[in-house]
Each structure stands twice: as C-alpha cells, then as structure tokens.
Design a protein around this motif. Structure first.
Motif, PDB file in Angstrom:
ATOM      1  N   TYR A 251      -8.071  20.516  17.650  1.00 16.05           N
ATOM      2  CA  TYR A 251      -6.851  20.698  18.438  1.00 16.05           C
ATOM      3  C   TYR A 251      -6.383  22.146  18.421  1.00 16.05           C
ATOM      4  O   TYR A 251      -6.695  22.906  17.501  1.00 16.05           O
ATOM      5  CB  TYR A 251      -5.731  19.800  17.902  1.00 16.05           C
ATOM      6  CG  TYR A 251      -6.040  18.324  17.953  1.00 16.05           C
ATOM      7  CD1 TYR A 251      -5.947  17.609  19.137  1.00 16.05           C
ATOM      8  CD2 TYR A 251      -6.435  17.642  16.798  1.00 16.05           C
ATOM      9  CE1 TYR A 251      -6.234  16.258  19.192  1.00 16.05           C
ATOM     10  CE2 TYR A 251      -6.723  16.281  16.837  1.00 16.05           C
ATOM     11  CZ  TYR A 251      -6.623  15.595  18.035  1.00 16.05           C
ATOM     12  OH  TYR A 251      -6.919  14.260  18.078  1.00 16.05           O
ATOM     13  N   SER A 252      -5.622  22.480  19.455  1.00 21.46           N
ATOM     14  CA  SER A 252      -4.986  23.791  19.514  1.00 21.46           C
ATOM     15  C   SER A 252      -3.588  23.596  20.100  1.00 21.46           C
ATOM     16  O   SER A 252      -3.275  22.524  20.632  1.00 21.46           O
ATOM     17  CB  SER A 252      -5.801  24.754  20.395  1.00 21.46           C
ATOM     18  OG  SER A 252      -5.882  24.272  21.726  1.00 21.46           O
ATOM     19  N   TYR A 253      -2.762  24.635  20.002  1.00 22.17           N
ATOM     20  CA  TYR A 253      -1.395  24.544  20.525  1.00 22.17           C
ATOM     21  C   TYR A 253      -1.228  25.506  21.692  1.00 22.17           C
ATOM     22  O   TYR A 253      -1.625  26.664  21.624  1.00 22.17           O
ATOM     23  CB  TYR A 253      -0.377  24.853  19.418  1.00 22.17           C
ATOM     24  CG  TYR A 253      -0.253  23.734  18.411  1.00 22.17           C
ATOM     25  CD1 TYR A 253       0.698  22.726  18.570  1.00 22.17           C
ATOM     26  CD2 TYR A 253      -1.111  23.672  17.313  1.00 22.17           C
ATOM     27  CE1 TYR A 253       0.793  21.683  17.658  1.00 22.17           C
ATOM     28  CE2 TYR A 253      -1.019  22.623  16.394  1.00 22.17           C
ATOM     29  CZ  TYR A 253      -0.068  21.636  16.572  1.00 22.17           C
ATOM     30  OH  TYR A 253       0.024  20.607  15.689  1.00 22.17           O
ATOM     31  N   GLU A 254      -0.652  24.970  22.788  1.00 23.07           N
ATOM     32  CA  GLU A 254      -0.458  25.763  23.990  1.00 23.07           C
ATOM     33  C   GLU A 254       0.961  25.579  24.501  1.00 23.07           C
ATOM     34  O   GLU A 254       1.570  24.519  24.299  1.00 23.07           O
ATOM     35  CB  GLU A 254      -1.458  25.347  25.077  1.00 23.07           C
ATOM     36  CG  GLU A 254      -2.904  25.559  24.688  1.00 23.07           C
ATOM     37  CD  GLU A 254      -3.860  25.108  25.774  1.00 23.07           C
ATOM     38  OE1 GLU A 254      -3.363  24.625  26.827  1.00 23.07           O
ATOM     39  OE2 GLU A 254      -5.082  25.208  25.581  1.00 23.07           O
ATOM     40  N   LEU A 255       1.468  26.591  25.185  1.00 23.37           N
ATOM     41  CA  LEU A 255       2.811  26.534  25.741  1.00 23.37           C
ATOM     42  C   LEU A 255       2.746  25.908  27.127  1.00 23.37           C
ATOM     43  O   LEU A 255       2.103  26.438  28.032  1.00 23.37           O
ATOM     44  CB  LEU A 255       3.404  27.941  25.824  1.00 23.37           C
ATOM     45  CG  LEU A 255       4.928  28.035  26.014  1.00 23.37           C
ATOM     46  CD1 LEU A 255       5.655  27.419  24.812  1.00 23.37           C
ATOM     47  CD2 LEU A 255       5.345  29.489  26.203  1.00 23.37           C
ATOM     48  N   ARG A 256       3.396  24.738  27.294  1.00 24.38           N
ATOM     49  CA  ARG A 256       3.421  24.038  28.574  1.00 24.38           C
ATOM     50  C   ARG A 256       4.864  23.757  28.950  1.00 24.38           C
ATOM     51  O   ARG A 256       5.587  23.112  28.199  1.00 24.38           O
ATOM     52  CB  ARG A 256       2.652  22.714  28.502  1.00 24.38           C
ATOM     53  CG  ARG A 256       1.163  22.868  28.241  1.00 24.38           C
ATOM     54  CD  ARG A 256       0.528  21.484  28.056  1.00 24.38           C
ATOM     55  NE  ARG A 256      -0.902  21.585  27.819  1.00 24.38           N
ATOM     56  CZ  ARG A 256      -1.817  21.592  28.770  1.00 24.38           C
ATOM     57  NH1 ARG A 256      -1.433  21.516  30.037  1.00 24.38           N
ATOM     58  NH2 ARG A 256      -3.106  21.681  28.484  1.00 24.38           N
ATOM     59  N   ASN A 257       5.261  24.247  30.120  1.00 19.95           N
ATOM     60  CA  ASN A 257       6.647  24.058  30.561  1.00 19.95           C
ATOM     61  C   ASN A 257       7.635  24.487  29.475  1.00 19.95           C
ATOM     62  O   ASN A 257       8.623  23.814  29.199  1.00 19.95           O
ATOM     63  CB  ASN A 257       6.891  22.594  30.957  1.00 19.95           C
ATOM     64  CG  ASN A 257       5.991  22.134  32.075  1.00 19.95           C
ATOM     65  OD1 ASN A 257       5.813  22.847  33.065  1.00 19.95           O
ATOM     66  ND2 ASN A 257       5.407  20.959  31.931  1.00 19.95           N
ATOM     67  N   ASN A 258       7.291  25.622  28.843  1.00 19.23           N
ATOM     68  CA  ASN A 258       8.123  26.206  27.794  1.00 19.23           C
ATOM     69  C   ASN A 258       8.216  25.325  26.538  1.00 19.23           C
ATOM     70  O   ASN A 258       9.152  25.454  25.744  1.00 19.23           O
ATOM     71  CB  ASN A 258       9.532  26.501  28.321  1.00 19.23           C
ATOM     72  CG  ASN A 258       9.520  27.572  29.397  1.00 19.23           C
ATOM     73  OD1 ASN A 258       8.796  28.566  29.286  1.00 19.23           O
ATOM     74  ND2 ASN A 258      10.311  27.362  30.450  1.00 19.23           N
ATOM     75  N   VAL A 259       7.258  24.420  26.384  1.00 23.80           N
ATOM     76  CA  VAL A 259       7.211  23.559  25.198  1.00 23.80           C
ATOM     77  C   VAL A 259       5.853  23.745  24.522  1.00 23.80           C
ATOM     78  O   VAL A 259       4.816  23.679  25.177  1.00 23.80           O
ATOM     79  CB  VAL A 259       7.410  22.081  25.576  1.00 23.80           C
ATOM     80  CG1 VAL A 259       7.276  21.191  24.340  1.00 23.80           C
ATOM     81  CG2 VAL A 259       8.766  21.871  26.242  1.00 23.80           C
ATOM     82  N   LEU A 260       5.870  23.976  23.215  1.00 18.44           N
ATOM     83  CA  LEU A 260       4.629  24.131  22.477  1.00 18.44           C
ATOM     84  C   LEU A 260       3.995  22.752  22.309  1.00 18.44           C
ATOM     85  O   LEU A 260       4.570  21.858  21.687  1.00 18.44           O
ATOM     86  CB  LEU A 260       4.902  24.759  21.109  1.00 18.44           C
ATOM     87  CG  LEU A 260       3.676  25.280  20.341  1.00 18.44           C
ATOM     88  CD1 LEU A 260       2.986  26.387  21.132  1.00 18.44           C
ATOM     89  CD2 LEU A 260       4.093  25.782  18.966  1.00 18.44           C
TER      90      LEU A 260
END
Length: 342
Positions: A251-260
C-alpha cells in the motif's frame, strides 16, 4: 442624493433555476467522489465505455447519438448514483452466481417470469438481477425507438450501457464481491478502479462497427458467465502477490480530493496487472462491444426508425428541471436530509 428605489432584479428566474441545477449536480458529483473506490469504475470506465460505443453505431444512428454523446457519457454514472438512494436499484448491478451453486448457469432461468416462478422475486433481487435487467432495459430502449421519444432513448441508452458494463466485472458475479469472505477486503475497488486509473490510458478499446444480437437474453448470460469464470484468477493472483509483498510495500498513501487516502502501491498494482494479462482491458473492450451491439439491436428491432427526425432534440428547461429534481431526490435520500416543502 441617496436613492431609495427597489434594487434591480439582477438574476432572472431562469438564471436562478439553472444555478440551482448546477449546485445540485456539483453536490451529487462531490458526494459520489467522496464515496470512494467502490463506484470509481462508474466515473471513468462507464463514461468511456458509453462514449466509445457511440462511435461503433451506423451513420443512421450516429446522426442522433453523436450529437448527444456528452449526455451519454456524463449520464453513464446515473445508476450508481441511484444505487445508494432508490429502492430496487442496487440489485440491478450484480448477480451472486455462487449463491446458486456450481450449476447456477444451468439452473437459473434465462427469462424473468420463469425465474420468478422458480425462485421467487424477493430471493432473486436479494442476490442480484443484472442479466435480467439488461433484457428489461433493452426492451425499454426498443419501445423508446418505436415511439421516437428522444429523451427516453437517451436516458435508457445511458442506463443500459451502465448495466452491461457492470455485468462485465468479475466481482459483480460473486457474493465475495469485495474479498470480505477471503480476507482480501478492497479488491473490488482495486480491480475496477485502481488498475484502470493507472493503466487504462494504454488500453485499445476500438472494436469496429456494431453487430446485431440474435438473442439479447443469451448474450446477457454469456457476459455474466465469462465474468464469473474470471473470478478465480482475480482472487488467486492477488493472494499470491500479497505473499510476496510486505504490508508497507503493498500500500501507499496518496492525496485524493484533499484527503490522504491509502491505495494499492504502484509496484503492487503493476505486478497484479501483469499477472491478470490484460484481463481488465479485455472486459472493458467487451463492454464497449456489447453496449454498441445492444443499442444497435434495439434500433433494428424497433424497425430502424429515422433518427434524423429527432436529431434536433435538445433538452429544454422541462428536461433539465426533471433531471435536477431526480438528482436532488437522490441527494436527499443519500444523506437522509429532511427539507421543508414549498
């Protein structure tokens, strides 16, 4: 000298009306994006499938369909919006074949009346009705062509494209639709969202001219059969690959719609995509083919009406108002909002 005259009416009633429509539609879009990956297939793939299917139609149909290609594209997601708010909508998107045992495709009647007589309507709806819904929507589209009702043709075409595409998703044919029964939670969004998001830019979705379907019911059941046969590899390859990756690598973490947001890592996704050997692309391509073929078949079955006679159709205030009211209704039910009556 200060004027005490009443201020001018800056916005007309029509302008206010369209402002409200825009606001409602943007709120619905924002909510759908916030719902996450379980309906992401609807946002990219459904739109792309309907759009590509339009180009497969003969010139006699394109005179109408190409003019309204933006409608068919943007409204391809409407059934997903209704799914969370309208009773009876959710079951139209899937069928849990494994509930009926290994002989499901042999024992399930191909036509709705016979299926109801054998299993009961409540039981059928509980476990999904997508192959029968495709037949029902195709009938509705044929009738819309016969009456040359442009608004109805567009609405049913957009919805039909959605149901056909959903039937092509392997995870829409099993009760273990999100890996919740096998310790693989999240696999649904992974297959139908993350993989297209990363790799669909290289998919070849062109098939050629639409072809006539001799039997839409049989074709609908072939779709779910082929989707279900693909389920084994969907689950097996993900499980095998997971054993080769550490959790912080999967897994990785990405910023989507200003949500991590936590997502499957690109490396894990690439490996899985390779193991599936273009499975997602094949199912999307098959969707484009079948959507175009069924649209075309419905037109032929209706007697090939001259669509030039309705090619000048443009949704007016009435149609826009109906759409806005429908979207508003979905939004209210989704959030369980109580509004004051006028």
């Amino acid at each position: 000298m200060v004027s005490h005259c009443a201020p001018k009416k800056i916005f007309s009633e029509e302008a206010k009306f369209f402002f409200i429509i825009t606001l409602i539609l943007s709120l619905v879009k924002g909510q759908n994006e916030a719902l996450g990956s379980d309906i992401r297939w609807g946002f990219w793939a459904h739109k792309r499938i309907n759009r590509m299917a339009t180009f497969r139609l003969p010139p006699e149909m394109q005179v109408f369909y190409k003019k309204h290609i933006e409608y068919l594209t943007e409204n391809a997601t409407n059934p997903d919006k209704r799914r969370y708010a309208v009773v009876g909508e959710a079951e139209r998107h899937f069928i849990d074949l494994d509930v009926y045992g290994d002989s499901a495709l042999l024992i399930l009647p191909k036509f709705w009346p016979a299926a109801v007589a054998r299993f009961g309507e409540d039981s059928l709806r509980k476990h999904g009705i997508v192959p029968w819904q495709i037949q029902q929507s195709a009938y509705q589209l044929t009738e819309a062509f016969k009456t040359k009702n442009p608004g109805r043709i567009l609405k049913v075409s957009a919805d039909l494209g959605h149901y056909v595409a959903d039937a092509h998703v392997p995870l829409h044919t099993t009760r273990n639709y999100n890996g919740q029964l096998s310790g693989q939670e999240g696999i649904h969004g992974f297959w139908e969202s993350r993989l297209p998001e990363l790799f669909a830019g290289n998919y070849d979705l062109w098939i050629g001219p639409a072809e006539y379907c001799d039997n839409i019911a049989i074709e609908a059941w072939k779709i779910v059969r082929d989707s279900h046969l693909a389920c084994d590899s969907v689950f097996l390859f993900e499980k095998q690959l997971t054993l080769r990756f550490k959790k912080d690598e999967k897994y990785s973490y990405e910023l989507r719609n200003n949500v991590l947001t936590r997502s499957y890592s690109r490396e894990f996704s690439e490996k899985y995509h390779q193991m599936l050997a273009k499975q997602v692309e094949r199912r999307m391509k098959a969707s484009v083919k079948m959507v175009g073929d069924i649209w075309y078949t419905c037109w032929v079955n209706a007697g090939q009406p001259d669509l030039r006679e309705i090619s000048g159709f443009a949704p007016g205030i009435k149609e826009a108002q109906e759409q806005a009211e429908e979207q508003k209704s979905w939004l209210q039910k989704l959030f369980n909002v109580r509004t004051e009556s006028d």
